[in-house]
Design an enzyme around this catalytic site. Structure first.
Site, PDB file in Angstrom:
ATOM      1  N   GLU A 326       2.812 -69.141  70.094  1.00 33.46           N
ATOM      2  CA  GLU A 326       3.229 -68.764  68.754  1.00 33.46           C
ATOM      3  C   GLU A 326       3.146 -67.250  68.605  1.00 33.46           C
ATOM      4  O   GLU A 326       2.088 -66.653  68.868  1.00 33.46           O
ATOM      5  CB  GLU A 326       2.334 -69.408  67.699  1.00 33.46           C
ATOM      6  CG  GLU A 326       2.529 -70.890  67.535  1.00 33.46           C
ATOM      7  CD  GLU A 326       1.808 -71.422  66.298  1.00 33.46           C
ATOM      8  OE1 GLU A 326       2.311 -72.380  65.707  1.00 33.46           O
ATOM      9  OE2 GLU A 326       0.750 -70.882  65.935  1.00 33.46           O
ATOM     10  N   CYS A 327       4.229 -66.624  68.187  1.00 36.40           N
ATOM     11  CA  CYS A 327       4.277 -65.206  67.862  1.00 36.40           C
ATOM     12  C   CYS A 327       3.742 -64.369  69.029  1.00 36.40           C
ATOM     13  O   CYS A 327       4.422 -64.197  70.029  1.00 36.40           O
ATOM     14  CB  CYS A 327       3.533 -64.934  66.554  1.00 36.40           C
ATOM     15  SG  CYS A 327       4.020 -63.381  65.751  1.00 36.40           S
ATOM     16  N   GLY A 328       2.516 -63.849  68.938  1.00 40.76           N
ATOM     17  CA  GLY A 328       1.989 -63.056  70.040  1.00 40.76           C
ATOM     18  C   GLY A 328       1.935 -63.818  71.339  1.00 40.76           C
ATOM     19  O   GLY A 328       2.189 -63.267  72.418  1.00 40.76           O
ATOM     20  N   TYR A 330       4.012 -66.131  72.220  1.00 45.42           N
ATOM     21  CA  TYR A 330       5.418 -66.155  72.652  1.00 45.42           C
ATOM     22  C   TYR A 330       5.781 -64.858  73.358  1.00 45.42           C
ATOM     23  O   TYR A 330       6.450 -64.868  74.403  1.00 45.42           O
ATOM     24  CB  TYR A 330       6.267 -66.361  71.406  1.00 45.42           C
ATOM     25  CG  TYR A 330       7.763 -66.211  71.536  1.00 45.42           C
ATOM     26  CD1 TYR A 330       8.495 -66.948  72.452  1.00 45.42           C
ATOM     27  CD2 TYR A 330       8.450 -65.349  70.674  1.00 45.42           C
ATOM     28  CE1 TYR A 330       9.880 -66.832  72.523  1.00 45.42           C
ATOM     29  CE2 TYR A 330       9.830 -65.230  70.740  1.00 45.42           C
ATOM     30  CZ  TYR A 330      10.537 -65.973  71.668  1.00 45.42           C
ATOM     31  OH  TYR A 330      11.903 -65.858  71.725  1.00 45.42           O
ATOM     32  N   GLY A 426       7.927 -69.334  70.133  1.00 45.77           N
ATOM     33  CA  GLY A 426       8.737 -68.621  69.155  1.00 45.77           C
ATOM     34  C   GLY A 426       7.840 -67.840  68.237  1.00 45.77           C
ATOM     35  O   GLY A 426       6.598 -67.962  68.269  1.00 45.77           O
TER      36      GLY A 426
END
Length: 432
Positions: A326-328, A330, A426
């Site tokens: 998730e985010c970082g 990703y 993502g």
């Protein structure tokens, strides 16, 4: 037993909600009360300070993503076994997205739970007018009960007298006056406060905040104002565990994982194992899923790129087990990450994406993801609620394949995320 609750809110961001909340939590705990924290809305950082102040996990009470029943279940979970929950609002009391039965405002969360509001009002540049602001907030249509106000950043004894004169004219009790004090500050950076886990002096700082709060506030009156003695079942898992044994990255670069999700996975019977990429640890063997939360990999990109045991172990793990970022997380699963100085660092190369923190753009808001693939924790075709909050940008890569996206209002956005083999990720942070 199930403790009662209060929600600390303000007229706007920047009034000092977090430091007042944390100081109040510790000050009340020092009186012998069992205190827990909670946070209205999507936020990873403030709950870390609540946990440090109370010694208990702080759950997010996101009225928009969880809905009323989800909020009640989460609140009951955090209130079980304590005397008092001191929750913190987000932004201003009435700020947030509201659509039909879903509302993310602090006021709506307080109303759902029957928790009275403690207003935190910044006295900078005002005196009697502070009371007028409190009066207006209390009389706003469909306002939750306002138990009283704590006025923050009071400059002098004369300033205090003027503020007290204003409150003498309204029905909102003045429960505390907090002088402007360097002890009531915490350093910030691009996603909010510097994380609680990164501060070596945190215990002393919180005790100092509690000293200021205890000196300036009526703790007994604040505790007595709490309400909402409802009960509710423990909140069910908001997403399925991605595996039976889950390896979860946790350190200063990977810290953004909601406690209610962790609790839900445990309640569903999953075994959780923690590892630190910054310490060059690979996902532990014997796990069948790996979760890379968001955080601050952009601040540690060079170190992560040089940690061969972590990167090689992650690649080896992906050959047999599910990996989601998730985010970082990703960003680290991608090919490369450009730091603030524009230097590119090679990452795991498990997803076809390049990201940059040098080319910054704020991405912020609720999101709805309709998944194109079965990922274990979600099924293809289902929709999840969550949010984005990051400054990094995708600078290159293959077309998005993971999910069709919409914002909180339902307006369509571009597809997002990638999935290759066992690996997915993502910028979307899932809440429910």
């Amino acid at each position: 037993m199930l403790g009662r609750g209060l929600l600390v809110a303000a007229a706007r961001s920047g009034a000092g909600k977090t430091v007042i909340t944390v100081g109040l939590q510790r000050a009340l705990a020092r009186t012998g009360r069992r205190v827990a924290g909670a946070k209205a809305g999507p936020d990873y950082i403030d709950p870390g300070f609540h946990a440090a102040a109370t010694g208990r996990s702080s759950f997010n009470l996101d009225g928009f993503a969880l809905g009323p029943e989800g909020v009640k279940g989460a609140a009951a979970s955090v209130a079980r076994g304590v005397d008092l929950v001191v929750a913190e609002g987000a932004m201003g009391l009435y700020d947030g997205l509201t659509i039909a039965e879903r509302s993310g405002t602090s006021a709506s969360v307080a109303t759902m739970l029957g928790w009275p509001i403690i207003l935190v009002l910044d006295a900078g540049g005002a005196a009697q007018t502070v009371a007028a602001v409190a009066h207006g907030l209390a009389l706003y249509p469909a306002a939750p009960p306002i138990a009283g106000a704590i006025v923050n950043r009071v400059a002098s004894p004369r300033h205090r007298v003027m503020i007290e004169a204003g409150f003498a004219r309204i029905d909102v009790p003045l429960l505390g006056v907090v002088a402007a004090d360097d002890r009531m500050t915490l350093p910030s950076r691009h996603l909010g406060l510097v994380q609680a886990r990164e501060r070596t002096d945190l215990a002393e700082r919180i005790d100092a905040m509690a000293d200021v709060i205890a000196a300036g506030c009526d703790l007994d009156a604040i505790a007595a104002a709490a309400g909402g003695t409802f009960d509710a079942p423990r909140a069910p898992a908001t997403i399925r565990p991605p595996g039976q044994r889950i390896a979860i990255a946790r350190d200063d670069a990977f810290a953004f994982l909601y406690p209610h999700i962790v609790q839900g996975w445990r309640d569903a019977g999953a075994e959780l194992t923690w590892f630190s990429p910054l310490a060059d640890e690979a996902p532990p063997r014997g796990c069948d899923a790996c979760w890379l939360p968001g955080g601050y990999p952009e601040l540690h990109a060079g170190r992560l790129a040089s940690n061969r045991d972590f990167l090689d172990g992650l690649r080896a793990f992906a050959l047999h087990g599910r990996v989601h970022g998730e985010c970082g997380g990703y960003m680290v699963l991608g090919r490369g990450l450009e730091d603030a100085d524009g230097q590119r660092h090679a990452m795991a190369d498990l997803l076809p994406v390049e990201t940059s923190f040098a080319r910054r753009k704020l991405h912020l808001g609720y999101r709805r993801a309709t998944w194109r693939r079965d990922l274990g924790f979600v099924s293809a075709g289902t929709t999840s609620w969550g949010h984005e909050y990051h400054y990094a940008s995708q600078t290159d890569g293959a077309p998005a394949t993971l999910a069709d996206m919409a914002d909180g209002t339902g307006a369509s956005l571009a597809p997002a995320g990638h999935a290759v083999g066992n690996v997915s990720g993502g910028f979307f942070h899932i809440i429910a």
